[in-house]
Motif scaffolding. Structure first.
Motif, PDB file in Angstrom:
ATOM      1  N   THR A  81      28.735  -2.197 -19.101  1.00 17.94           N
ATOM      2  CA  THR A  81      28.405  -3.543 -18.634  1.00 17.94           C
ATOM      3  C   THR A  81      27.549  -3.462 -17.371  1.00 17.94           C
ATOM      4  O   THR A  81      27.120  -2.386 -16.958  1.00 17.94           O
ATOM      5  CB  THR A  81      29.689  -4.329 -18.321  1.00 17.94           C
ATOM      6  OG1 THR A  81      30.295  -3.802 -17.121  1.00 17.94           O
ATOM      7  CG2 THR A  81      30.692  -4.234 -19.466  1.00 17.94           C
ATOM      8  N   ASP A 102      28.670  -8.870 -13.663  1.00 20.26           N
ATOM      9  CA  ASP A 102      29.029  -9.607 -14.877  1.00 20.26           C
ATOM     10  C   ASP A 102      30.038 -10.712 -14.615  1.00 20.26           C
ATOM     11  O   ASP A 102      30.197 -11.617 -15.425  1.00 20.26           O
ATOM     12  CB  ASP A 102      29.620  -8.646 -15.917  1.00 20.26           C
ATOM     13  CG  ASP A 102      28.563  -8.086 -16.860  1.00 20.26           C
ATOM     14  OD1 ASP A 102      27.491  -8.703 -16.984  1.00 20.26           O
ATOM     15  OD2 ASP A 102      28.804  -7.032 -17.461  1.00 20.26           O
ATOM     16  N   SER A 116      21.438 -14.528 -19.948  1.00 17.95           N
ATOM     17  CA  SER A 116      21.499 -14.105 -18.549  1.00 17.95           C
ATOM     18  C   SER A 116      20.206 -13.404 -18.150  1.00 17.95           C
ATOM     19  O   SER A 116      19.499 -12.858 -18.993  1.00 17.95           O
ATOM     20  CB  SER A 116      22.693 -13.183 -18.329  1.00 17.95           C
ATOM     21  OG  SER A 116      23.908 -13.886 -18.539  1.00 17.95           O
ATOM     22  N   SER A 168      23.972 -16.184 -16.615  1.00 18.77           N
ATOM     23  CA  SER A 168      24.049 -15.738 -15.219  1.00 18.77           C
ATOM     24  C   SER A 168      22.676 -15.339 -14.697  1.00 18.77           C
ATOM     25  O   SER A 168      21.796 -14.969 -15.469  1.00 18.77           O
ATOM     26  CB  SER A 168      25.005 -14.546 -15.106  1.00 18.77           C
ATOM     27  OG  SER A 168      26.307 -14.891 -15.562  1.00 18.77           O
ATOM     28  N   PRO A 180      28.648 -16.362 -19.239  1.00 14.79           N
ATOM     29  CA  PRO A 180      28.428 -14.980 -18.776  1.00 14.79           C
ATOM     30  C   PRO A 180      28.009 -14.059 -19.905  1.00 14.79           C
ATOM     31  O   PRO A 180      28.339 -14.275 -21.077  1.00 14.79           O
ATOM     32  CB  PRO A 180      29.783 -14.576 -18.196  1.00 14.79           C
ATOM     33  CG  PRO A 180      30.776 -15.482 -18.871  1.00 14.79           C
ATOM     34  CD  PRO A 180      30.057 -16.784 -19.091  1.00 14.79           C
ATOM     35  N   THR A 231      28.187 -11.068 -22.282  1.00 17.72           N
ATOM     36  CA  THR A 231      29.349 -10.373 -22.835  1.00 17.72           C
ATOM     37  C   THR A 231      28.962  -9.169 -23.685  1.00 17.72           C
ATOM     38  O   THR A 231      29.823  -8.593 -24.357  1.00 17.72           O
ATOM     39  CB  THR A 231      30.190 -11.331 -23.704  1.00 17.72           C
ATOM     40  OG1 THR A 231      29.396 -11.779 -24.832  1.00 17.72           O
ATOM     41  CG2 THR A 231      30.662 -12.527 -22.911  1.00 17.72           C
TER      42      THR A 231
END
Length: 412
Positions: free
Chosen positions: A36, A41, A267, A286, A304, A306
């Motif tokens: 990630t 995150d 994002s 984001s 967010p 993922t």
């Protein structure tokens, strides 16, 4: 065929020993991990420098520099589980000075400089103290990740006048590379990838300005309806499954400007950019940037990222160097760190990432706290107890065999 008692005992002891030694090898297979973007995150706005923004961010906000909010609300769409994962439960982190009014709807808040105006938390508290996030270290890693992601590609990029279509067929990861010059000519952008697949769109160039082509629509393919869906907060392909795994990567851009007439899905990772949200239209995801400005209806909505990134881009978050629990008088306990703390001018003084426990910038490291797993156990920490057990069982097996042989000898 008759097998002697000593032979049977020896076989039993050997089998136990062998089983004990083989078992660790079978159990040492690691579980799958989900690389990630680390602590970034967890935040809807993750900004290295200053953030000047109205009217709200539905997710959490982390600012390494100064934050000027007038007015601003934070964290209205956070879940209890998401709040629990935030460092110190802080939905608002400001390393420098904080200017309000600002209201944290869910979670706590912390700021490192001076407070001007009102700052309140509806369901928590806002305190003065050192940042629980080492922004300099996190952004060093994010820049390395951004550069690494830019090396991939392969998805089809098809321009057609004011229309740009991106098409990928991989069920796990689709990566596109498109120049900022080409992308900002598009009035409408169409993305077609399998549902559930991670999508990375790398935008090359020093700046990306959506106002130049007046980009007003992002359309995501919905396999269920066999049609493109114009993305908005309440209308998105596959119930939002496409945009939640969509990452726009701008590794070299120093300036990003959003057109106020669109909702930008997914994002945005622009670790070197001054990001201008404009005066209307949200980012449905984001924003990770060097600095951020926005006003009017230019919000960040809580969707967010993922997706699981390629293994070479994994980020491990640097833990805070000081406790973040405030003392009864509001002053944080522990020795203050320079991480994210304001200088006399109000600008945070970077602490860098040179602590002994921190990896060098750009070094891919596994993220044990990454969603979706981590290793079942790592290296000797899991292997040692099983190996010791194997040795003990081996000794027991040999002891059985010896005892039986002696007993047989006495009978003879």
């Amino acid at each position: 065929m008759r097998i002697s008692v000593p032979a049977a005992a020896l076989a039993l002891g050997s089998s136990l020993a062998l089983g004990a030694l083989v078992a660790p090898t079978a159990l040492a297979v690691p579980a799958a991990t989900c690389p990630t973007l680390g602590v970034a995150d967890l935040y809807g706005e993750f900004i290295e420098g200053d953030d000047t923004h109205t009217p709200d961010a539905e997710g959490a906000v982390a600012v390494g520099g100064n934050a000027v909010f007038s007015p601003f609300t934070v964290g209205s769409e956070l879940t209890a589980e998401q709040i629990a994962k935030l460092p110190g439960g802080n939905a608002l982190v400001v390393g420098g000075n904080l200017t309000g009014p600002v209201r944290v709807i869910k979670g706590n808040g912390i700021y490192g400089g001076t407070l001007t105006g009102i700052a309140e938390a509806h369901a928590g508290k806002i305190v003065h103290g050192p940042s629980p996030i080492d922004f300099a270290a996190e952004f060093a890693k994010l820049r390395a990740v951004s550069a690494e992601l830019a090396k991939a590609g392969g998805g089809e990029v098809k321009p057609d006048g004011a229309k740009l279509t991106l098409t990928g067929t991989d069920t796990k990861l689709n990566s596109f590379v498109v120049s900022a010059e080409l992308l900002q000519k598009a009035g409408d952008v169409y993305l077609k990838v399998p549902s559930g697949a991670v999508t990375v769109v790398t935008v090359t160039g020093d700046a990306y300005d959506q106002t130049k082509g007046r980009t007003t629509g992002f359309h995501l393919w919905d396999a269920k309806t066999n049609a493109y869906v114009h993305d908005d907060k309440n209308s998105s392909a596959e119930g939002g499954r496409i945009r939640e795994k969509l990452l726009w990567n701008l590794p070299t851009a120093t300036k990003v400007v959003k057109e106020s007439g669109n909702a930008w899905p997914g994002s945005v990772l622009a670790p070197n950019a001054a990001f201008d949200l404009g005066s209307g239209g949200p980012v449905n995801g984001s924003v990770i940037a060097k600095s951020l400005t926005g006003k009017g209806g230019a919000e960040t909505h809580h969707y967010p990222f993922t997706g699981c990134l390629p293994a070479t881009t994994v980020v491990e978050s640097t833990p805070p160097s000081v406790p973040t629990t405030p003392s009864p008088n509001g002053t944080p306990s522990g020795t203050p760190s320079t991480s994210g703390r304001p200088s006399p001018s109000g600008t945070p003084t970077p602490s860098g990432s040179g602590s002994p426990s921190a990896p060098a910038p750009g070094t891919p490291v596994p993220s044990p706290s990454a969603p979706g797993g981590g290793l079942a156990f790592t290296g000797a920490s899991g292997l040692l107890p099983l190996t010791v057990g194997g040795v003990l069982v081996l000794g027991a097996g040999v002891g059985i065999a010896v005892a039986v042989r002696r007993r047989g000898a006495r009978r003879a």
